[in-house]
Design an enzyme around this catalytic site. Structure first.
Site, PDB file in Angstrom:
ATOM      1  CG  MET A 110       8.882 -44.669  51.842  1.00  0.00           C
ATOM      2  SD  MET A 110       8.999 -46.138  50.789  1.00  0.00           S
ATOM      3  CE  MET A 110       7.354 -46.725  50.615  1.00  0.00           C
ATOM      4  CG  HIS A 123      18.764 -47.701  50.759  1.00  0.00           C
ATOM      5  ND1 HIS A 123      19.928 -48.420  50.680  1.00  0.00           N
ATOM      6  CD2 HIS A 123      17.801 -48.588  51.092  1.00  0.00           C
ATOM      7  CE1 HIS A 123      19.688 -49.688  50.953  1.00  0.00           C
ATOM      8  NE2 HIS A 123      18.391 -49.812  51.206  1.00  0.00           N
ATOM      9  CG  LEU A 124      12.647 -48.022  49.031  1.00  0.00           C
ATOM     10  CD1 LEU A 124      11.793 -48.784  50.029  1.00  0.00           C
ATOM     11  CD2 LEU A 124      12.007 -48.105  47.677  1.00  0.00           C
ATOM     12  CG  HIS A 125      14.300 -45.171  54.950  1.00  0.00           C
ATOM     13  ND1 HIS A 125      14.919 -44.419  53.961  1.00  0.00           N
ATOM     14  CD2 HIS A 125      13.985 -44.305  55.936  1.00  0.00           C
ATOM     15  CE1 HIS A 125      14.981 -43.164  54.348  1.00  0.00           C
ATOM     16  NE2 HIS A 125      14.411 -43.060  55.544  1.00  0.00           N
ATOM     17  CG  PHE A 126       8.159 -48.555  55.043  1.00  0.00           C
ATOM     18  CD1 PHE A 126       6.868 -48.099  54.839  1.00  0.00           C
ATOM     19  CD2 PHE A 126       8.741 -49.363  54.078  1.00  0.00           C
ATOM     20  CE1 PHE A 126       6.171 -48.445  53.690  1.00  0.00           C
ATOM     21  CE2 PHE A 126       8.053 -49.716  52.930  1.00  0.00           C
ATOM     22  CZ  PHE A 126       6.769 -49.253  52.736  1.00  0.00           C
TER      23      PHE A 126
END
Length: 166
Positions: A110, A123-126
């Site tokens: 991430m 918008h956090l995301h992996f």
């Protein structure tokens, strides 16, 4: 050290759509959170807390994104349930990729914040990037282009079949 000679243009035509499109302030993950047409948005799974989508501009085939549904930028603000659900979906997505694409390894990570490389920092995301021996060759090294040997929709249908079991 001898400088390498370029033999001709390197072509990554899928990138031009992204480059030329109008950029708006709408969060791509929040749009996918509300979207009804899963195929058009390359949504493989959407549950109560988490979604799994294909990267529309991938580094390699099978490049997936796992994100909480809630619009949140800071990892430390995720609830325990969100952390658990994201982790479970990361595990399951890796399992699906192993079964359908047989990668020899993965990069999973991430990027938090613009300076860390986040393209969507709000918008956090992996990222789950499947890897194969020899998949990084002269293309990305010389030109920043990547080779995607399979159409995104073909990959989508392969993966979607197994995501039904989520």
């Amino acid at each position: 050290m001898k400088q390498q000679e370029r033999k001709g243009p390197l072509w990554a035509p899928w990138r031009i759509e992204y480059i030329l499109q109008e950029k708006d302030d709408e969060c791509i993950f929040c749009v996918k959170r509300e979207e009804k047409q899963f195929e058009d948005e390359l949504i493989l799974y959407r549950g109560n807390l988490t979604m799994v989508v294909m990267n529309l501009y991938p580094y390699t085939n099978g490049h997936l994104l796992v994100a909480p549904l809630r619009h949140i930028a800071n990892f430390e603000e995720l609830t325990r349930d969100e952390v658990d659900d994201v982790g479970i979906k990361l595990q399951k997505a890796v399992d699906v990729l192993k079964k359908t694409m047989r990668p020899e390894g993965f990069n999973i990570g991430m990027n938090l914040g613009r300076v860390a490389g986040a393209g969507v920092e709000e918008h956090l995301h992996f990222h789950i990037v499947p890897r194969w021996l020899g998949d990084i060759n002269f293309m990305p090294i010389m030109s920043g282009a990547t080779v995607i040997p399979e159409h995104l929709k073909v990959t989508y249908y392969k993966l979607k079949e197994l995501f039904k079991d989520f």
